[in-house]
Write an enzyme that holds these catalytic residues in place. Structure first.
Site, PDB file in Angstrom:
ATOM      1  N   LYS A 196       0.863  -1.173   0.000  1.00 43.07           N
ATOM      2  CA  LYS A 196       0.000   0.000   0.000  1.00 43.07           C
ATOM      3  C   LYS A 196       0.903   1.227   0.000  1.00 43.07           C
ATOM      4  O   LYS A 196       1.648   1.468   0.949  1.00 43.07           O
ATOM      5  CB  LYS A 196      -0.922   0.017   1.220  1.00 43.07           C
ATOM      6  CG  LYS A 196      -1.864   1.217   1.241  1.00 43.07           C
ATOM      7  CD  LYS A 196      -2.787   1.170   2.447  1.00 43.07           C
ATOM      8  CE  LYS A 196      -3.724   2.366   2.478  1.00 43.07           C
ATOM      9  NZ  LYS A 196      -4.607   2.339   3.659  1.00 43.07           N
ATOM     10  N   ARG A 217       1.357   9.998   5.537  1.00 37.61           N
ATOM     11  CA  ARG A 217       1.549   8.650   6.064  1.00 37.61           C
ATOM     12  C   ARG A 217       2.807   7.998   5.494  1.00 37.61           C
ATOM     13  O   ARG A 217       2.886   6.780   5.385  1.00 37.61           O
ATOM     14  CB  ARG A 217       0.309   7.803   5.751  1.00 37.61           C
ATOM     15  CG  ARG A 217      -0.961   8.376   6.380  1.00 37.61           C
ATOM     16  CD  ARG A 217      -2.162   7.468   6.164  1.00 37.61           C
ATOM     17  NE  ARG A 217      -3.304   7.969   6.911  1.00 37.61           N
ATOM     18  CZ  ARG A 217      -4.479   8.307   6.370  1.00 37.61           C
ATOM     19  NH1 ARG A 217      -4.671   8.167   5.067  1.00 37.61           N
ATOM     20  NH2 ARG A 217      -5.462   8.757   7.124  1.00 37.61           N
ATOM     21  N   GLU A 233       7.689  -7.215   1.571  1.00 36.70           N
ATOM     22  CA  GLU A 233       6.438  -7.163   2.317  1.00 36.70           C
ATOM     23  C   GLU A 233       5.575  -8.400   2.033  1.00 36.70           C
ATOM     24  O   GLU A 233       4.906  -8.926   2.934  1.00 36.70           O
ATOM     25  CB  GLU A 233       5.656  -5.891   1.955  1.00 36.70           C
ATOM     26  CG  GLU A 233       6.302  -4.596   2.419  1.00 36.70           C
ATOM     27  CD  GLU A 233       6.015  -4.291   3.888  1.00 36.70           C
ATOM     28  OE1 GLU A 233       5.442  -5.146   4.586  1.00 36.70           O
ATOM     29  OE2 GLU A 233       6.376  -3.179   4.326  1.00 36.70           O
ATOM     30  N   LYS A 248      -2.144  -1.700  -3.712  1.00 41.11           N
ATOM     31  CA  LYS A 248      -2.987  -0.507  -3.711  1.00 41.11           C
ATOM     32  C   LYS A 248      -2.104   0.737  -3.767  1.00 41.11           C
ATOM     33  O   LYS A 248      -1.134   0.816  -3.006  1.00 41.11           O
ATOM     34  CB  LYS A 248      -3.840  -0.498  -2.426  1.00 41.11           C
ATOM     35  CG  LYS A 248      -4.744   0.708  -2.247  1.00 41.11           C
ATOM     36  CD  LYS A 248      -5.478   0.635  -0.919  1.00 41.11           C
ATOM     37  CE  LYS A 248      -6.375   1.839  -0.717  1.00 41.11           C
ATOM     38  NZ  LYS A 248      -7.082   1.800   0.587  1.00 41.11           N
ATOM     39  N   SER A 274      -9.839   5.856  -5.107  1.00 44.59           N
ATOM     40  CA  SER A 274     -10.729   6.981  -5.379  1.00 44.59           C
ATOM     41  C   SER A 274     -10.209   7.914  -6.462  1.00 44.59           C
ATOM     42  O   SER A 274     -10.974   8.394  -7.308  1.00 44.59           O
ATOM     43  CB  SER A 274     -10.979   7.765  -4.091  1.00 44.59           C
ATOM     44  OG  SER A 274      -9.754   8.251  -3.554  1.00 44.59           O
TER      45      SER A 274
END
Length: 327
Positions: A196, A217, A233, A248, A274
């Site tokens: 992500k 973030r 990961e 993502k 989005s």
């Protein structure tokens, strides 16, 4: 001399193209993200996501039934509480909006579809970060894991089939798997958000969850410059017990998606986020692109790269079209 090998032969008619298509979309490949907000008395449209709303519990159930009837494979729920605090206490409260919504859908739909919960603190915290903050204002990874474990148990009790661990904390899959197993929820599936990225494409989502975030973030989501890191990961999430893994956003990271899909022994999903949705909707509204063709092409790209399923805000619309309905 005339060419002997003519690839165009296989493109000559719609029937021929359909027959030799390498990948196909199916309604069951599509997962609908849904937002439910505690304070609403009626659905609230989102300016940054045309056609998407924040739901009431009643409208959530109506939209969920519509998606299931269209053949959509699953529903991913995000909750927006009335009260937010430093620890995100509403996230694991049995009467918190997300857990109430999960119970409602599980009670009404049972196993007719796959009910999924976003397991992250950002919608529930007053600071908007995905974890608990330490005294310096940084996200405390290990303190956050304790909150995630509690959320996992609460969401499983509420009826979620799948928990989407989207916070990108180190060790999150292992901690949640252990908590679930210790409480008898051995059949609850963990979706690990393996790769992500700290992306600009989440912009409209901030409106969708009334984000309180100040700052960014980047200390826990992946750097967009790094691809090999995603494979590290992946190894960690698999070792900790992830049942499904996620990349993502989608389109900006098709290379990562393809590499993860090649290496992963478990299903690989992607999230058409989005900003990806908004770009197509706004470009189509401006007359710059053909909306339906662009939607289909974007989804086909995920399948071609190796995605087994796709979270997309167009899930119900596209599923209806695939089943012979009209968009």
């Amino acid at each position: 001399m005339a060419p002997i090998i003519r690839p165009r032969r296989l493109r000559s008619t719609p029937a021929m193209r359909r027959l030799v298509s390498e990948v196909r979309l199916d309604p069951a490949d599509l997962i609908l993200p849904m937002f439910v907000k505690e304070t609403l008395s009626q659905p609230a449209p989102l300016s940054g996501l045309p056609g998407v709303v924040q739901h009431t519990l009643d409208s959530l159930l109506t939209a969920a039934r519509e998606a299931v009837a269209a053949g959509v494979g699953g529903l991913m729920l995000f909750g927006i509480p009335e009260i937010r605090d430093e620890s995100g206490s509403q996230a694991d409260d049995p009467d918190g909006i997300l857990n109430r919504a999960l119970r409602l859908l599980r009670d009404e739909l049972g196993d007719e579809t796959v009910i999924m919960a976003d397991l992250c603190l950002d919608e529930f915290t007053s600071h908007g970060h995905c974890g608990v903050l330490d005294e310096t204002g940084a996200v405390d990874n290990d303190a956050t894991l304790e909150r995630y474990a509690s959320m996992a148990i609460a969401q499983a009790r509420a009826g979620a089939h799948v928990l989407g661990l989207s916070g990108m904390m180190d060790g999150q899959v292992g901690v949640c798997r252990e908590a679930l197993d210790d409480h008898g929820f051995t059949d609850v599936v963990i979706l690990g958000y393996t790769a992500k990225y700290a992306s600009a494409f989440y912009g409209p989502f901030r409106e969708a969850v009334d984000s309180e975030l100040v700052g960014d973030r980047k200390t826990y989501q992946q750097d967009p410059a790094n691809g090999r890191e995603a494979m590290h990961e992946l190894d960690l999430d698999l070792a900790e017990g992830a049942d499904i893994v996620m990349v993502k956003p989608g389109l900006p990271y098709l290379d990562v998606l393809a590499e993860v899909a090649t290496a992963s022994p478990v299903p690989v999903w992607t999230y058409q986020v989005s900003g990806e949705y908004a770009m197509i909707e706004f470009a189509a509204a401006a007359g710059a692109i053909d909306r339906e063709r662009a939607i289909e092409e974007s989804l086909i790209a995920f399948k071609r790269a190796g995605a087994d399923a796709i979270l997309t805000y167009w899930a119900t619309e596209v599923a209806t079209a695939l089943n012979g309905g009209v968009r």
